[in-house]
Design an enzyme around this catalytic site. Structure first.
Site, mmCIF file in Angstrom:
data_model
loop_
_atom_site.group_PDB
_atom_site.id
_atom_site.type_symbol
_atom_site.label_atom_id
_atom_site.label_comp_id
_atom_site.label_asym_id
_atom_site.label_seq_id
_atom_site.Cartn_x
_atom_site.Cartn_y
_atom_site.Cartn_z
ATOM 1 N N LYS A 30 -8.722 23.644 -6.502
ATOM 2 C CA LYS A 30 -7.707 23.015 -5.649
ATOM 3 C C LYS A 30 -6.631 22.351 -6.490
ATOM 4 O O LYS A 30 -6.908 21.526 -7.351
ATOM 5 C CB LYS A 30 -8.374 21.954 -4.750
ATOM 6 N N ASP A 37 -9.717 25.640 1.495
ATOM 7 C CA ASP A 37 -10.525 26.807 1.848
ATOM 8 C C ASP A 37 -11.534 27.103 0.732
ATOM 9 O O ASP A 37 -11.163 27.266 -0.430
ATOM 10 C CB ASP A 37 -9.640 28.040 2.059
ATOM 11 N N HIS A 131 -3.853 6.102 -24.993
ATOM 12 C CA HIS A 131 -3.972 7.401 -24.331
ATOM 13 C C HIS A 131 -2.696 8.214 -24.527
ATOM 14 O O HIS A 131 -1.653 7.681 -24.921
ATOM 15 C CB HIS A 131 -4.241 7.227 -22.831
ATOM 16 N N HIS A 132 -2.783 9.468 -24.173
ATOM 17 C CA HIS A 132 -1.648 10.396 -24.249
ATOM 18 C C HIS A 132 -0.514 9.964 -23.323
ATOM 19 O O HIS A 132 -0.719 9.213 -22.366
ATOM 20 C CB HIS A 132 -2.110 11.809 -23.891
ATOM 21 N N LYS A 135 -0.562 10.190 -19.264
ATOM 22 C CA LYS A 135 -1.442 9.400 -18.393
ATOM 23 C C LYS A 135 -0.589 8.536 -17.472
ATOM 24 O O LYS A 135 0.320 7.830 -17.914
ATOM 25 C CB LYS A 135 -2.383 8.539 -19.224
ATOM 26 N N THR A 142 -10.989 3.123 -17.732
ATOM 27 C CA THR A 142 -12.060 2.762 -18.661
ATOM 28 C C THR A 142 -11.868 1.350 -19.183
ATOM 29 O O THR A 142 -12.827 0.573 -19.284
ATOM 30 C CB THR A 142 -12.102 3.762 -19.831
#
Length: 233
Positions: A30, A37, A131-132, A135, A142
């Site tokens: 998805k 579906d 983080h990258h 994000k 976290t």
């Protein structure tokens, strides 16, 4: 086991590969361009989407009778509503800021250290997360979980990204490059510094933990944590 992937970005593709390697089948991928579906054919769903899609994804699972593990962060204002829906529909649910097995061990170390440091007023705790640049939320889920772990085991009452008050934990959120995730908890006094740190080298650990959690959750009803999955007291 038949798995529905809710969110098919970088993490979704890593989860897909690990799930297939472990002998599972993917019945739905998805993303924003298709429907649910195939969800009804799943034994369990794994949600690694974006904050705006998490609640619709999780709701669809509960309304379809599919247990779901969710690693999406940034949507926790609606957490209580999802818990209520899970209970109403007798669903199965694991939601965590980080499925990495190493990070969940790190959570335990963080709580244990917080208990040890609780009476030592000469130390001030702070946190840093890196983080990258892609994000969307800051601080990371976290880091928030780590802060809550300290708050529940000490005199601290809150966390902040701004200048902290005496009873607040300062979190510095850094976004750079393609860093998968680095979290550091620091206790500093005038005489020394105590530091614990977890560094993710890639997305593999998050994905493997999510698949292991899905394997554990399939067929279960209730609200669980990674402590249940890993049997960590």
């Amino acid at each position: 086991m038949k798995i529905a992937l809710l969110g098919y970005g970088k993490m979704g593709k890593v989860i897909e590969r690990i799930a297939l390697e472990r002998g599972h089948e993917i019945v739905l991928k998805k993303d924003e361009f298709n429907t649910y579906d195939g969800l009804e054919n799943a034994d369990v769903a794994i949600d690694f989407s974006v904050p705006t899609a998490a609640v619709p994804n999780i709701s669809a699972c509960f309304n379809t009778g599919i247990p779901v593990v969710s690693g999406t962060t940034g949507w926790l204002a609606d957490y209580d509503n999802m818990i209520a829906l899970c209970n109403e529909k007798k669903g199965g649910f694991i939601s965590t800021s980080n499925f990495s097995l190493g990070v969940n061990i790190f959570f335990g170390l963080n709580e244990y250290l917080a208990k040890m440091m609780a009476t030592l007023d000469t130390y001030k705790v702070s946190m840093e997360e890196i983080h990258h640049i892609h994000k969307l939320d800051a601080p990371s889920g976290t880091a928030i979980s780590l802060a809550k772990g300290v708050i529940e085991n000490s005199h601290y009452a809150n966390w902040t990204l701004e200048n902290p008050q005496a009873n607040e934990i300062h979190i510095e959120a850094i976004r750079e490059g393609e860093v998968p995730g680095t979290h550091t908890v620091t206790y500093q006094s005038e005489v020394d510094t105590i530091e614990i740190k977890h560094t993710a080298h890639n997305r593999e650990g998050f994905a493997l933990g999510a698949v292991i959690a899905a394997e554990w959750l399939a067929g279960k009803q209730g609200i669980f944590t990674m402590k249940d999955v890993l049997n960590i007291n």
